[in-house]
Design a protein around this motif. Structure first.
Motif, short mmCIF file in Angstrom:
data_model
loop_
_atom_site.label_atom_id
_atom_site.label_comp_id
_atom_site.label_asym_id
_atom_site.label_seq_id
_atom_site.Cartn_x
_atom_site.Cartn_y
_atom_site.Cartn_z
N ALA A 20 0.83 -1.21 0.00
CA ALA A 20 0.00 0.00 0.00
C ALA A 20 0.86 1.26 0.00
CB ALA A 20 -0.95 0.00 1.19
N VAL A 21 1.98 1.23 0.72
CA VAL A 21 2.90 2.38 0.71
C VAL A 21 3.48 2.57 -0.69
CG1 VAL A 21 5.13 3.20 1.57
CG2 VAL A 21 3.42 2.33 3.17
N VAL A 22 3.87 1.49 -1.35
CA VAL A 22 4.40 1.58 -2.71
C VAL A 22 3.33 2.08 -3.67
CG1 VAL A 22 5.29 0.21 -4.64
CG2 VAL A 22 6.19 -0.14 -2.34
N TYR A 23 2.11 1.58 -3.52
CA TYR A 23 1.01 2.04 -4.36
C TYR A 23 0.74 3.53 -4.13
CZ TYR A 23 -0.67 -2.40 -6.32
OH TYR A 23 -0.81 -3.56 -7.03
N ALA A 24 0.78 3.98 -2.90
CA ALA A 24 0.57 5.39 -2.62
C ALA A 24 1.68 6.24 -3.23
CB ALA A 24 0.48 5.63 -1.11
N TRP A 25 2.90 5.76 -3.12
CA TRP A 25 4.05 6.49 -3.67
C TRP A 25 3.95 6.61 -5.19
CZ3 TRP A 25 8.91 4.54 -5.87
CH2 TRP A 25 9.85 5.54 -6.03
N ASP A 27 1.15 6.44 -6.83
CA ASP A 27 -0.18 6.99 -7.13
C ASP A 27 -1.06 5.99 -7.88
OD1 ASP A 27 -2.03 8.94 -6.79
OD2 ASP A 27 -1.43 10.13 -8.52
N ARG A 28 -1.04 4.74 -7.39
CA ARG A 28 -1.87 3.68 -7.98
C ARG A 28 -3.10 3.46 -7.12
NH1 ARG A 28 1.44 -1.47 -9.49
NH2 ARG A 28 -0.59 -1.96 -10.36
N LEU A 29 -4.12 2.88 -7.72
CA LEU A 29 -5.37 2.61 -7.01
C LEU A 29 -5.44 1.16 -6.58
CD1 LEU A 29 -7.85 4.61 -9.25
CD2 LEU A 29 -6.85 5.30 -7.07
N LEU A 30 -6.44 0.85 -5.78
CA LEU A 30 -6.69 -0.50 -5.29
C LEU A 30 -6.95 -1.44 -6.47
CD1 LEU A 30 -7.12 -2.05 -2.57
CD2 LEU A 30 -9.54 -1.60 -2.89
N ASP A 31 -6.33 -2.62 -6.45
CA ASP A 31 -6.57 -3.60 -7.50
C ASP A 31 -6.97 -4.94 -6.89
OD1 ASP A 31 -4.17 -4.55 -6.53
OD2 ASP A 31 -3.02 -4.12 -8.33
N ASP A 32 -7.15 -5.93 -7.75
CA ASP A 32 -7.64 -7.24 -7.29
C ASP A 32 -6.66 -7.95 -6.37
OD1 ASP A 32 -9.96 -6.87 -8.70
OD2 ASP A 32 -9.33 -8.07 -10.43
N ARG A 33 -5.37 -7.76 -6.59
CA ARG A 33 -4.37 -8.42 -5.72
C ARG A 33 -4.48 -7.90 -4.28
NH1 ARG A 33 0.55 -7.29 -9.54
NH2 ARG A 33 -0.93 -5.71 -10.11
N LEU A 34 -4.65 -6.62 -4.13
CA LEU A 34 -4.80 -6.07 -2.78
C LEU A 34 -6.12 -6.48 -2.15
CD1 LEU A 34 -3.35 -2.46 -3.03
CD2 LEU A 34 -2.33 -4.48 -2.02
N LEU A 35 -7.17 -6.58 -2.96
CA LEU A 35 -8.44 -7.06 -2.42
C LEU A 35 -8.34 -8.51 -1.98
CD1 LEU A 35 -11.07 -5.44 -4.80
CD2 LEU A 35 -10.69 -4.95 -2.39
N ALA A 36 -7.61 -9.33 -2.73
CA ALA A 36 -7.41 -10.72 -2.32
C ALA A 36 -6.60 -10.80 -1.03
CB ALA A 36 -6.71 -11.49 -3.44
N LEU A 37 -5.60 -9.95 -0.90
CA LEU A 37 -4.81 -9.90 0.32
C LEU A 37 -5.67 -9.46 1.51
CD1 LEU A 37 -1.93 -10.41 1.24
CD2 LEU A 37 -1.38 -8.05 0.66
N LEU A 38 -6.54 -8.49 1.29
CA LEU A 38 -7.47 -8.06 2.33
C LEU A 38 -8.40 -9.20 2.73
CD1 LEU A 38 -8.56 -4.46 1.29
CD2 LEU A 38 -7.68 -5.14 3.50
N LYS A 90 -10.62 7.74 -4.69
CA LYS A 90 -9.81 7.53 -5.88
C LYS A 90 -8.55 8.39 -5.89
CE LYS A 90 -12.76 4.66 -7.58
NZ LYS A 90 -12.57 3.28 -7.31
N THR A 91 -7.93 8.56 -4.73
CA THR A 91 -6.68 9.31 -4.65
C THR A 91 -5.64 8.46 -3.94
OG1 THR A 91 -7.20 10.30 -2.50
CG2 THR A 91 -7.97 11.48 -4.46
#
Length: 120
Positions: A20-25, A27-38, A90-91
């Motif tokens: 999530a820190v890398v995605y924030a850095w 500027d990427r949004l939530l994707d399916d891999r992160l949802l699966a991890l959640l 979406k930010t």
């Protein structure tokens, strides 16, 4: 509590925090891999909730028993709340909140294990 499940949840939450820190850095949004991890984290937390509440009477200290129960009940809400926020927002702050939630899950889960091994 099941110690391997606890350490798996801590490891997955730490991985979610880092991603999530890398995605924030970036500027990427939530994707399916992160949802699966959640979802994996949520399943582990729900298993710990059921097992922990059944073993709640094994903790002798009433203060630690209350803390343990409060952590167990509130932990499954964190990934749900931050996941829903990350879906709607979406930010890059969505990934920031997901990172903070993942860090909180890792710390609170480790604290639950500490209470369990000390008092149960």
């Amino acid at each position: 509590m099941i110690e391997p499940v606890t350490w798996t949840v801590v490891a997955l939450a730490t991985l979610l925090f880092l991603v999530a820190v890398v995605y924030a850095w970036r500027d990427r949004l939530l994707d399916d891999r992160l949802l699966a991890l959640l979802a994996l984290i949520e399943v582990g937390l729900l298993a710990q909730l059921v097992i922990g509440l059944f073993g709640l009477g094994d903790i002798d200290d009433s203060t630690e028993q209350a803390t343990f129960a409060a952590y167990l009940v509130s932990l499954p809400v964190i990934p749900l709340g931050t996941g829903l926020l990350a879906l709607k927002e979406k930010t890059r702050w969505a990934m920031g909140s997901l990172a903070v939630g993942a860090f909180a899950v890792a710390v609170m889960t480790a604290r639950c294990l500490q209470i369990w091994t000390t008092y149960a």
